[in-house]
Design a protein around this motif. Structure first.
Motif, PDB file in Angstrom:
ATOM      1  N   GLU A 160       0.817  -1.219   0.000  1.00 18.33           N
ATOM      2  CA  GLU A 160       0.000   0.000   0.000  1.00 18.33           C
ATOM      3  C   GLU A 160       0.848   1.266   0.000  1.00 18.33           C
ATOM      4  O   GLU A 160       0.513   2.248  -0.665  1.00 18.33           O
ATOM      5  N   LEU A 215       0.744   4.190  -2.865  1.00 17.62           N
ATOM      6  CA  LEU A 215       0.414   5.566  -2.491  1.00 17.62           C
ATOM      7  C   LEU A 215       1.550   6.514  -2.850  1.00 17.62           C
ATOM      8  O   LEU A 215       1.317   7.646  -3.304  1.00 17.62           O
ATOM      9  N   ARG A 241      -5.715   7.120  -0.532  1.00 22.33           N
ATOM     10  CA  ARG A 241      -5.494   5.689  -0.313  1.00 22.33           C
ATOM     11  C   ARG A 241      -6.475   4.835  -1.107  1.00 22.33           C
ATOM     12  O   ARG A 241      -6.097   3.858  -1.750  1.00 22.33           O
TER      13      ARG A 241
END
Length: 240
Positions: A177, A181, A212
């Protein structure tokens, strides 16, 4: 803002790997900022090594002069895409602690555009914006980033905040993640600085956690796009 153009340069031979996917995310973020985007794969082009004319006579290194051994290569096709763009995002895999040979060859050939400083008083790259992505399983991503950041800045590129991103690890970067991002914010900031330099200013933070959800959505789309590229590559390289 209409008219902002961002070029993405994939310096990996793998059109379906992490270098491609991180770049794809960044370009989608630039599109979310209103930019027009294009992606090219360096390994689709024939690039001949720099002849180092600059070292013998700096006035013999300029653009659009064709280098002595470059009469049949495709450097000028890439150069024209760079010159017609407001911003360029370079994405490279890490090969032996450094950017790929294709990326290094391209940047060295770009010396002629920078060296127009001695012909017209200005680098042809002056005022353009750059973003940099480096991806690798082993050590070297920060060295590749450092080399590109220093070289591109000295050629005249502006590099905004949060616009040098690396993914260091095995597996699919789209499952990380933070990496996704980071790539998204890189694309945002490259497009935003290009807009600022063109006269459109906004006051949003340069790195935002608010994206996000959008970044996760794009990560899934990037996986699908990369898989399609891989299936296409298998037709040419059945051993994959």
């Amino acid at each position: 803002m209409a008219g902002i153009r961002v070029l993405g340069i994939n310096g990996s031979a793998r059109k379906y790997g992490n270098s491609f996917k991180m770049l794809w995310i960044a370009l989608k973020a630039a599109e979310d900022e209103g930019a027009e985007t294009e992606i090219i794969h360096l390994y689709d082009y024939k690039l001949i090594l720099c002849m180092a004319c600059y070292s013998d006579n700096l006035y013999e290194c300029y653009y659009p002069k064709r280098c002595p051994l470059g009469l049949e290569d495709q450097y000028h096709e890439i150069a024209e895409k760079i010159l017609s763009s407001h911003a360029v995002i370079f994405s490279t895999p890490v090969y032996w602690f450094m950017a790929s040979a294709a990326v290094k060859t391209l940047v060295e050939r770009m010396t002629g555009m920078e060296n127009m400083l001695y012909h017209i008083g200005k680098s042809l790259l002056d005022g353009k914006v750059a973003g940099i992505i480096a991806v690798g399983e082993e050590t070297g991503a920060t060295m590749a980033l450092s080399w590109l950041m220093l070289t591109l800045n000295m050629m005249g590129f502006h590099i905004p905040a949060w616009a040098t991103v690396y993914y260091h690890g095995k597996g699919d970067a789209m499952d990380n993640e933070q990496a996704v991002l980071d790539a998204y914010n890189l694309g945002r900031n490259v497009a935003r600085l290009a807009k600022i330099l063109a006269g459109k200013v906004d006051g949003e933070p340069w790195y935002s956690l608010d994206y996000r959800s959008r970044a996760r959505q794009l990560a899934e789309e990037a996986k699908k796009t990369a898989m399609n590229n891989r299936e296409a590559a298998r037709r040419d390289r059945p051993w994959l």
